[in-house]
Structure formats: C-alpha cells, structure tokens
Design an enzyme around this catalytic site. Structure first.
Site, PDB file in Angstrom:
ATOM      1  N   ASP A  29      53.250   6.947  79.298  1.00 41.08           N
ATOM      2  CA  ASP A  29      53.352   8.062  78.349  1.00 41.08           C
ATOM      3  C   ASP A  29      54.579   7.762  77.486  1.00 41.08           C
ATOM      4  OD1 ASP A  29      53.469  10.390  76.915  1.00 41.08           O
ATOM      5  OD2 ASP A  29      53.025  11.680  78.629  1.00 41.08           O
ATOM      6  N   ILE A  70      55.915   9.175  74.827  1.00 40.80           N
ATOM      7  CA  ILE A  70      56.759  10.373  74.725  1.00 40.80           C
ATOM      8  C   ILE A  70      56.043  11.462  75.512  1.00 40.80           C
ATOM      9  CG2 ILE A  70      57.735  12.189  73.256  1.00 40.80           C
ATOM     10  CD1 ILE A  70      58.034  10.230  71.019  1.00 40.80           C
ATOM     11  N   THR A 120      56.069  16.181  74.066  1.00 41.91           N
ATOM     12  CA  THR A 120      56.244  16.063  72.612  1.00 41.91           C
ATOM     13  C   THR A 120      56.873  17.332  72.019  1.00 41.91           C
ATOM     14  OG1 THR A 120      53.929  16.698  72.421  1.00 41.91           O
ATOM     15  CG2 THR A 120      54.422  14.387  72.232  1.00 41.91           C
ATOM     16  N   HIS A 176      50.536  25.433  79.534  1.00 36.73           N
ATOM     17  CA  HIS A 176      50.467  24.278  80.434  1.00 36.73           C
ATOM     18  C   HIS A 176      50.589  24.672  81.897  1.00 36.73           C
ATOM     19  CE1 HIS A 176      51.950  21.310  77.079  1.00 36.73           C
ATOM     20  NE2 HIS A 176      50.813  21.896  76.802  1.00 36.73           N
ATOM     21  N   ARG A 225      53.531  23.682  88.840  1.00 36.69           N
ATOM     22  CA  ARG A 225      52.651  23.544  87.669  1.00 36.69           C
ATOM     23  C   ARG A 225      51.306  24.141  88.066  1.00 36.69           C
ATOM     24  NH1 ARG A 225      53.419  20.478  83.345  1.00 36.69           N
ATOM     25  NH2 ARG A 225      51.684  19.931  82.014  1.00 36.69           N
TER      26      ARG A 225
HETATM   27  N1  LIG Z   1      46.288  22.915  79.088  1.00 32.67           N
HETATM   28  C1  LIG Z   1      47.193  22.089  79.599  1.00 32.67           C
HETATM   29  N2  LIG Z   1      47.573  22.234  80.878  1.00 32.67           N
HETATM   30  C2  LIG Z   1      48.505  21.422  81.404  1.00 32.67           C
HETATM   31  N3  LIG Z   1      49.104  20.412  80.710  1.00 32.67           N
HETATM   32  C3  LIG Z   1      48.759  20.204  79.432  1.00 32.67           C
HETATM   33  C4  LIG Z   1      47.795  21.048  78.815  1.00 32.67           C
HETATM   34  N4  LIG Z   1      47.653  20.630  77.555  1.00 32.67           N
HETATM   35  C5  LIG Z   1      48.475  19.564  77.388  1.00 32.67           C
HETATM   36  N5  LIG Z   1      49.154  19.300  78.517  1.00 32.67           N
HETATM   37  C6  LIG Z   1      50.128  18.214  78.752  1.00 32.67           C
HETATM   38  O1  LIG Z   1      51.282  18.623  79.415  1.00 32.67           O
HETATM   39  C7  LIG Z   1      52.292  17.667  79.149  1.00 32.67           C
HETATM   40  C8  LIG Z   1      53.604  18.348  78.925  1.00 32.67           C
HETATM   41  O2  LIG Z   1      53.927  19.030  80.065  1.00 32.67           O
HETATM   42  P1  LIG Z   1      55.091  20.070  80.065  1.00 32.67           P
HETATM   43  O3  LIG Z   1      54.553  21.316  79.456  1.00 32.67           O
HETATM   44  O4  LIG Z   1      55.407  20.194  81.507  1.00 32.67           O
HETATM   45  O5  LIG Z   1      56.189  19.479  79.262  1.00 32.67           O
HETATM   46  C9  LIG Z   1      51.905  16.930  77.930  1.00 32.67           C
HETATM   47  O6  LIG Z   1      51.668  15.586  78.260  1.00 32.67           O
HETATM   48  C10 LIG Z   1      50.657  17.624  77.477  1.00 32.67           C
HETATM   49  O7  LIG Z   1      49.721  16.767  76.963  1.00 32.67           O
HETATM   50  P2  LIG Z   1      49.770  16.311  75.421  1.00 32.67           P
HETATM   51  O8  LIG Z   1      50.767  15.189  75.347  1.00 32.67           O
HETATM   52  O9  LIG Z   1      48.415  15.843  75.131  1.00 32.67           O
HETATM   53  O10 LIG Z   1      50.219  17.515  74.619  1.00 32.67           O
HETATM   54 MG   LIG Z   2      52.661  13.713  78.468  1.00 31.19          MG
HETATM   55 MG   LIG Z   3      52.858  11.805  75.329  1.00 30.83          MG
HETATM   56 MG   LIG Z   4      50.333  13.820  73.663  1.00 34.25          MG
END
Ligand SMILES: Nc1ncnc2c1ncn2[C@@H]1O[C@H](COP(=O)(O)O)[C@@H](O)[C@H]1OP(=O)(O)O
Ligand SMILES: [Mg+2]
Ligand SMILES: [Mg+2]
Ligand SMILES: [Mg+2]
Length: 353
Positions: A135, A137, A140, A240, A281
């Site tokens: 990953d 980043i 993000t 998330h 989580r």
């Molecule tokens: N509905 C979701 N439930 C849990 N994690 C998600 C969801 N949508 C995206 N993510 C991912 O959670 C990660 C970030 O976690 P946190 O909130 O703990 O920082 C990102 O990699 C993100 O993916 P993405 O990179 O595609 O946005």
């Molecule tokens: Mg990620």
């Molecule tokens: Mg990423």
């Molecule tokens: Mg992403």
C-alpha cells in the site's frame, strides 16, 4: 550465520524509506501551501510514485516474487502529463545515504518502464509461494490532512506474513510518546518512524529519516493491568469502522479514556510499541472486503510485539485468499493476554454470540 529473511527485511525497510521521501515531498509541494499548477490529486501522484519506487526495488532483488499492489497503471496510460510528472519525481528520489541507495538500487529506466513496473503489482495473490503486498499510501485521507498515513509493505509466503514494514512519516520516533491524534509538522525533528517485524524474530522501530541502515530497537505491546487505564484507537472515518459500537465496547470493557482516532496502519504500529493498547475496526457494511495491503504488515508487527490479531469472529486474518480478506470481518488487535476478553465483549455488542 544468516538470519532468515534478513535480506528481505533490509530491502523492504530501505524501499519504504525511499518511498517516504517521495510522499513527503509530494505533500509539501502539492498538498500543502501553494496551489499546484497541475490538477492531479497529490494522493494520486504520491500513490503511483511510491508504488513504482517500491516495486522497482523488489524487481531488482526478488525478480520472481509476485506482487499485489493497490494501484494500477491504467489511469496513467491515458494521461501523459501525469505520467511525466510522476516519472520526474521517481527519477529524482534517492536515499540520502549513498551506501544505502547503492544497496537498494532498483531504478526505473523511463516512462514506459514506469508503466511496466506499476503493472507488476497486479497479481491475484493466493496461498502459494512468495507474494509481496504494497500500500504505497495507506490512509490517503490522513495524508491529505497532514495527519497519519503509512507506507506499507509485507511479504507473504504460502499465505502467511513473514516480513512486515510500515513507514509512518507523521508518527514520533520516540516509542514512549503517548498515542495522540494530532501530528507534529511534517519535517519536524523527531518525526517519522519505521516499524518492522520478521516472523519469529520480534518487532522493531527505527527512525524513518535516518535513511540508512540503523539498527532497530525492539518494541513490545504494553501490559494492560486494568482496562480502566487502557487506550484504544480506531479509524478517523466513521465509514471505515463503526465508532458507536466501538464506544459501547469500550464502555463495557471499563475503558475510561476516549478513543484516539487516527488514519492508516499507524494504529497497528502505535499499539505494537505500547503507545496505545487496543485497535478496533468494526465492519460498517456487510459487503466491504478489507484489502490485504491494508493489514498484512500491521498484523505481523502487532503479533511479533506480543499482540493477537483476529477478526470479529475470532479468526486470524487470512491473507491467502486473494487480494482481499474475503473470509474475515473487521479487526480486533490487542495484547495477547487481554485479547480474549476484548473479543468476548466485541461479540456481545455485535450480537455474534
Ligand atoms: N467501507 C470501508 N470499510 C473499511 N475500510 C475501508 C472502507 N473503504 C475504504 N477503506 C480503506 O480503509 C483504509 C484506511 O483505513 P483507516 O480509516 O483506518 O485509515 C484505506 O486503505 C481505505 O481504502 P482506500 O485506500 O481504497 O480508500
Ligand atoms: Mg490503504
Ligand atoms: Mg493506499
Ligand atoms: Mg486507496
């Protein structure tokens, strides 16, 4: 005597450190301060640039290994301007430590090679053989707000995590610094840490900025003597992770402090070094499948620091089913001694038992 995975660990650490030089520069030049001339998102530039640098290093050292990376080159093929911008950054990014840069190597030849490198990350993963997961980043949203983000790299062998490395540019180097949602300014002294683990060999931290081959310091989860003093962390994003269920769980456990919300796998690193204790989580939807690159490095780092990591059903995270954790649901990470108790309350609140 050579230690198992010593070379993989060293290359992974240096690759993550080098990628962080690029993401930090992208943040300073494109996300913060003056409006950039190009209209590409700084996240997009940072994602592709960091992923290319990491894959180039893996290609040079482990040419036969499969790679599961988050980003795909397709978007870049249609955008020559963006491609050239990223290529320019990738070409210029080197570790400050000349010996370390020489050891890491793994250059990208030209723009076409950049596409080729990025596309090496399209493996479907699975339970057989060596698979790196990246990953470039993670977090993000955190990256954009100047908060926590991580550069995550892990090696799986037959579905098990063997090596995990997390670069966290906005976490303090000091393992004893308390868990805090707020961040020090980027570039500030004492910021930026790399967490690493090799299966069976424990977990360590070392400064991200040192650029070189510094020895890691052993990290351990904190012993939770009573839940009242424990702290837990969760995502900043309510989409998330279910924050209201987490609050109920914390209350039932007797945790009195409010949660610390931070983006990315910085949460795993933080509890692994005892800056916090528990990471919850909790699924917000029945359909979202967690991605392996969002958890592989963090899972090993926490387990090697004395923690246990399962999903809400109490099952270990299964990285061998493909690009996603299709057979898992949520994540519960805690010191091994209290994980059972935490899981019990999670299942009670979620109605799983
Ligand atoms: N509905 C979701 N439930 C849990 N994690 C998600 C969801 N949508 C995206 N993510 C991912 O959670 C990660 C970030 O976690 P946190 O909130 O703990 O920082 C990102 O990699 C993100 O993916 P993405 O990179 O595609 O946005
Ligand atoms: Mg990620
Ligand atoms: Mg990423
Ligand atoms: Mg992403």
């Amino acid at each position: 005597m050579t230690t198992l995975y010593a070379r993989e660990l060293e290359i992974a650490q240096l690759a993550v450190q080098r990628a962080a030089i690029l993401t930090k520069r992208v943040f300073l030049e494109k996300a913060k301060g003056t409006v950039s001339k190009d209209d590409a998102s700084p996240v997009t530039i940072g994602d592709f640039g960091a992923q290319a640098l990491i894959i180039a290093a893996l290609r040079a050292h482990f040419p036969h290994d499969a790679i599961v990376a988050e980003e795909e080159a397709a978007q870049l093929r249609a955008d020559a301007g963006l491609r050239d911008l990223i290529w320019g950054l990738v070409r210029e990014t080197k570790l400050e430590d000349v010996a370390a840069e020489g050891l890491l190597g793994g250059g990208v030849r030209d723009v076409e090679d950049l596409m080729e490198v990025l596309d090496r990350g399209r493996s479907e993963g699975g339970r057989i053989g060596r698979v790196w997961t990246i990953d470039p980043i993670d977090g993000t949203k955190g990256f954009l707000r100047g908060g926590q983000y991580a550069i995550a790299l892990a090696l799986l062998e037959d579905g098990d995590v063997k090596v995990g490395v997390l670069g966290c540019p906005n976490l303090p180097v000091d393992d004893a610094a308390p868990l805090a949602a707020e961040v020090g300014a980027e570039g500030e002294d004492g910021m930026g840490v790399v967490f690493s683990a090799v299966v069976g060999q424990g977990a360590t931290s070392r400064p991200l900025g040192a650029g070189g081959l510094a020895e890691g310091k052993r990290i351990q989860m904190r012993e939770v003597k009573e839940m009242a003093g424990a702290s837990f962390c969760e995502s900043v994003e309510s989409g998330h992770s279910n924050q209201s269920e987490a609050a109920q769980i914390a209350q039932k456990l007797g945790i009195t402090k409010p949660s610390v919300r931070m983006d990315s796998q910085a949460k795993y690193g933080s509890i692994a070094r005892g800056a916090g204790d528990i990471y919850l989580r909790l699924p917000t939807s029945k359909t979202y499948q967690e991605k392996i690159w969002d958890h592989a490095a963090g899972d090993l780092i926490v387990r090697e620091a004395g923690g246990q990591v399962t999903d809400t059903k109490g099952q270990r995270l299964d990285f061998g089913v493909g690009r996603t954790l299709a057979s898992n649901s949520g994540v519960i990470a805690a010191p091994a001694a209290v994980h059972g108790r935490v899981l019990e309350v999670v299942q009670e609140v979620l109605g799983l038992n």
